[in-house]
Scaffold this motif. Structure first.
Motif, PDB file in Angstrom:
ATOM      1  N   ALA A  92       0.839  -1.203   0.000  1.00 48.17           N
ATOM      2  CA  ALA A  92       0.000   0.000   0.000  1.00 48.17           C
ATOM      3  C   ALA A  92       0.871   1.250   0.000  1.00 48.17           C
ATOM      4  CB  ALA A  92      -0.928  -0.021   1.210  1.00 48.17           C
ATOM      5  N   GLU A  93       1.999   1.201   0.705  1.00 49.12           N
ATOM      6  CA  GLU A  93       2.906   2.348   0.752  1.00 49.12           C
ATOM      7  C   GLU A  93       3.516   2.616  -0.626  1.00 49.12           C
ATOM      8  OE1 GLU A  93       3.287  -0.363   2.884  1.00 49.12           O
ATOM      9  OE2 GLU A  93       2.187   0.579   4.522  1.00 49.12           O
ATOM     10  N   ALA A  94       3.977   1.559  -1.310  1.00 48.96           N
ATOM     11  CA  ALA A  94       4.555   1.723  -2.649  1.00 48.96           C
ATOM     12  C   ALA A  94       3.497   2.239  -3.614  1.00 48.96           C
ATOM     13  CB  ALA A  94       5.142   0.405  -3.148  1.00 48.96           C
ATOM     14  N   THR A  95       2.291   1.706  -3.509  1.00 46.64           N
ATOM     15  CA  THR A  95       1.198   2.156  -4.373  1.00 46.64           C
ATOM     16  C   THR A  95       0.920   3.647  -4.158  1.00 46.64           C
ATOM     17  OG1 THR A  95       0.184  -0.033  -4.487  1.00 46.64           O
ATOM     18  CG2 THR A  95      -1.257   1.844  -4.908  1.00 46.64           C
ATOM     19  N   ALA A  96       0.856   4.074  -2.898  1.00 52.75           N
ATOM     20  CA  ALA A  96       0.590   5.485  -2.600  1.00 52.75           C
ATOM     21  C   ALA A  96       1.706   6.375  -3.145  1.00 52.75           C
ATOM     22  CB  ALA A  96       0.429   5.676  -1.096  1.00 52.75           C
ATOM     23  N   SER A  97       2.954   5.929  -3.003  1.00 53.10           N
ATOM     24  CA  SER A  97       4.089   6.716  -3.521  1.00 53.10           C
ATOM     25  C   SER A  97       4.028   6.850  -5.034  1.00 53.10           C
ATOM     26  CB  SER A  97       5.410   6.055  -3.122  1.00 53.10           C
ATOM     27  OG  SER A  97       5.583   6.102  -1.740  1.00 53.10           O
ATOM     28  N   ILE A  98       3.709   5.756  -5.713  1.00 50.85           N
ATOM     29  CA  ILE A  98       3.610   5.780  -7.179  1.00 50.85           C
ATOM     30  C   ILE A  98       2.464   6.689  -7.613  1.00 50.85           C
ATOM     31  CG2 ILE A  98       3.072   4.386  -9.219  1.00 50.85           C
ATOM     32  CD1 ILE A  98       4.540   2.041  -7.711  1.00 50.85           C
ATOM     33  N   GLU A  99       1.323   6.564  -6.934  1.00 53.13           N
ATOM     34  CA  GLU A  99       0.174   7.413  -7.278  1.00 53.13           C
ATOM     35  C   GLU A  99       0.506   8.891  -7.075  1.00 53.13           C
ATOM     36  OE1 GLU A  99      -3.554   4.415  -6.341  1.00 53.13           O
ATOM     37  OE2 GLU A  99      -2.777   5.654  -4.711  1.00 53.13           O
ATOM     38  N   ASP A 100       1.179   9.209  -5.971  1.00 48.13           N
ATOM     39  CA  ASP A 100       1.570  10.597  -5.711  1.00 48.13           C
ATOM     40  C   ASP A 100       2.512  11.113  -6.787  1.00 48.13           C
ATOM     41  OD1 ASP A 100       0.026  10.648  -3.419  1.00 48.13           O
ATOM     42  OD2 ASP A 100       1.734  10.364  -2.050  1.00 48.13           O
ATOM     43  N   LEU A 101       3.501  10.323  -7.151  1.00 39.58           N
ATOM     44  CA  LEU A 101       4.466  10.721  -8.167  1.00 39.58           C
ATOM     45  C   LEU A 101       3.786  10.952  -9.517  1.00 39.58           C
ATOM     46  CD1 LEU A 101       7.425  11.190  -8.987  1.00 39.58           C
ATOM     47  CD2 LEU A 101       7.563   8.738  -9.475  1.00 39.58           C
ATOM     48  N   ILE A 102       2.891  10.057  -9.882  1.00 36.57           N
ATOM     49  CA  ILE A 102       2.177  10.197 -11.157  1.00 36.57           C
ATOM     50  C   ILE A 102       1.348  11.475 -11.165  1.00 36.57           C
ATOM     51  CG2 ILE A 102       0.306   9.215 -12.562  1.00 36.57           C
ATOM     52  CD1 ILE A 102       1.459   6.426 -11.822  1.00 36.57           C
ATOM     53  N   GLU A 103       0.640  11.713 -10.073  1.00 42.16           N
ATOM     54  CA  GLU A 103      -0.204  12.908 -10.027  1.00 42.16           C
ATOM     55  C   GLU A 103       0.635  14.186 -10.055  1.00 42.16           C
ATOM     56  OE1 GLU A 103      -4.045  14.785  -7.703  1.00 42.16           O
ATOM     57  OE2 GLU A 103      -3.075  12.992  -6.881  1.00 42.16           O
ATOM     58  N   LYS A 104       1.754  14.215  -9.315  1.00 40.96           N
ATOM     59  CA  LYS A 104       2.608  15.407  -9.275  1.00 40.96           C
ATOM     60  C   LYS A 104       3.282  15.684 -10.611  1.00 40.96           C
ATOM     61  CE  LYS A 104       3.582  15.199  -4.369  1.00 40.96           C
ATOM     62  NZ  LYS A 104       4.525  14.760  -3.347  1.00 40.96           N
ATOM     63  N   THR A 105       3.683  14.637 -11.325  1.00 42.12           N
ATOM     64  CA  THR A 105       4.443  14.849 -12.566  1.00 42.12           C
ATOM     65  C   THR A 105       3.574  14.948 -13.810  1.00 42.12           C
ATOM     66  OG1 THR A 105       4.820  12.470 -12.839  1.00 42.12           O
ATOM     67  CG2 THR A 105       6.506  13.729 -11.642  1.00 42.12           C
ATOM     68  N   SER A 106       2.348  14.391 -13.761  1.00 37.53           N
ATOM     69  CA  SER A 106       1.542  14.382 -14.980  1.00 37.53           C
ATOM     70  C   SER A 106       0.150  14.968 -14.809  1.00 37.53           C
ATOM     71  CB  SER A 106       1.404  12.948 -15.505  1.00 37.53           C
ATOM     72  OG  SER A 106       0.576  12.185 -14.633  1.00 37.53           O
ATOM     73  N   GLY A 107      -0.291  15.091 -13.577  1.00 40.41           N
ATOM     74  CA  GLY A 107      -1.652  15.555 -13.350  1.00 40.41           C
ATOM     75  C   GLY A 107      -2.681  14.441 -13.452  1.00 40.41           C
ATOM     76  N   PHE A 108      -2.237  13.242 -13.772  1.00 39.37           N
ATOM     77  CA  PHE A 108      -3.144  12.103 -13.862  1.00 39.37           C
ATOM     78  C   PHE A 108      -3.345  11.486 -12.479  1.00 39.37           C
ATOM     79  CE2 PHE A 108      -2.200  12.360 -18.279  1.00 39.37           C
ATOM     80  CZ  PHE A 108      -3.204  11.682 -18.942  1.00 39.37           C
ATOM     81  N   VAL A 109      -4.487  10.859 -12.301  1.00 38.58           N
ATOM     82  CA  VAL A 109      -4.738  10.057 -11.108  1.00 38.58           C
ATOM     83  C   VAL A 109      -4.666   8.603 -11.556  1.00 38.58           C
ATOM     84  CG1 VAL A 109      -6.427   9.445  -9.353  1.00 38.58           C
ATOM     85  CG2 VAL A 109      -6.171  11.824 -10.043  1.00 38.58           C
ATOM     86  N   ALA A 110      -3.743   7.852 -10.953  1.00 42.99           N
ATOM     87  CA  ALA A 110      -3.584   6.441 -11.308  1.00 42.99           C
ATOM     88  C   ALA A 110      -4.754   5.636 -10.765  1.00 42.99           C
ATOM     89  CB  ALA A 110      -2.274   5.900 -10.742  1.00 42.99           C
TER      90      ALA A 110
END
Length: 127
Positions: A92-110
């Motif tokens: 869950a921690e890795a998933t949250a980190s990946i989702e945060d990174l995607i949203e910050k760099t692309s504006g997308f929500v994974a």
């Protein structure tokens, strides 16, 4: 007639539960369960997916791949080996980190259904 379908559903459920570490196309499941008609396998996979027992974890060409979800698999991403098909849950921690990174760099929500392709350590060792 009802128990006949119950036995078939139980066979499909047991197949996925016993093979929880990887995903399967409906054709692969049908080939592994010759006593269950192919059309019934397709119908049951749809039903089990709607019920939350299975989840769609990706595609193989034009075919959907389904995997046992279980209670612990409700909110995280996965990584699947392209060669052997073994699928691992990301924490869950890795998933949250990946989702945060995607949203910050692309504006997308994974989406939590995201499956990354990769090579497991065993398959990398064989190459």
């Amino acid at each position: 007639m009802s128990s006949y379908h119950t036995r078939q559903k139980k066979a499909v459920e047991e197949f996925f539960f016993n093979n929880h570490d990887r995903g399967f196309t409906p054709d692969e499941v049908a080939s592994s369960l010759p006593s269950v008609p192919r059309s019934t396998v397709y119908r049951l996979i749809t039903q089990l997916s709607d019920e939350g027992f299975l989840r769609k974890t990706g595609n193989e060409g034009r075919k959907s791949i389904f995997q046992y979800q279980g209670e612990s698999c409700s909110r995280h991403m996965h990584i699947r080996c392209r060669l052997c098909g073994r699928t691992e849950h990301l924490s869950a921690e890795a998933t949250a980190s990946i989702e945060d990174l995607i949203e910050k760099t692309s504006g997308f929500v994974a989406l939590d259904s995201t499956v990354f392709d990769g090579l497991c350590s065993q398959c990398r060792g064989r190459k």
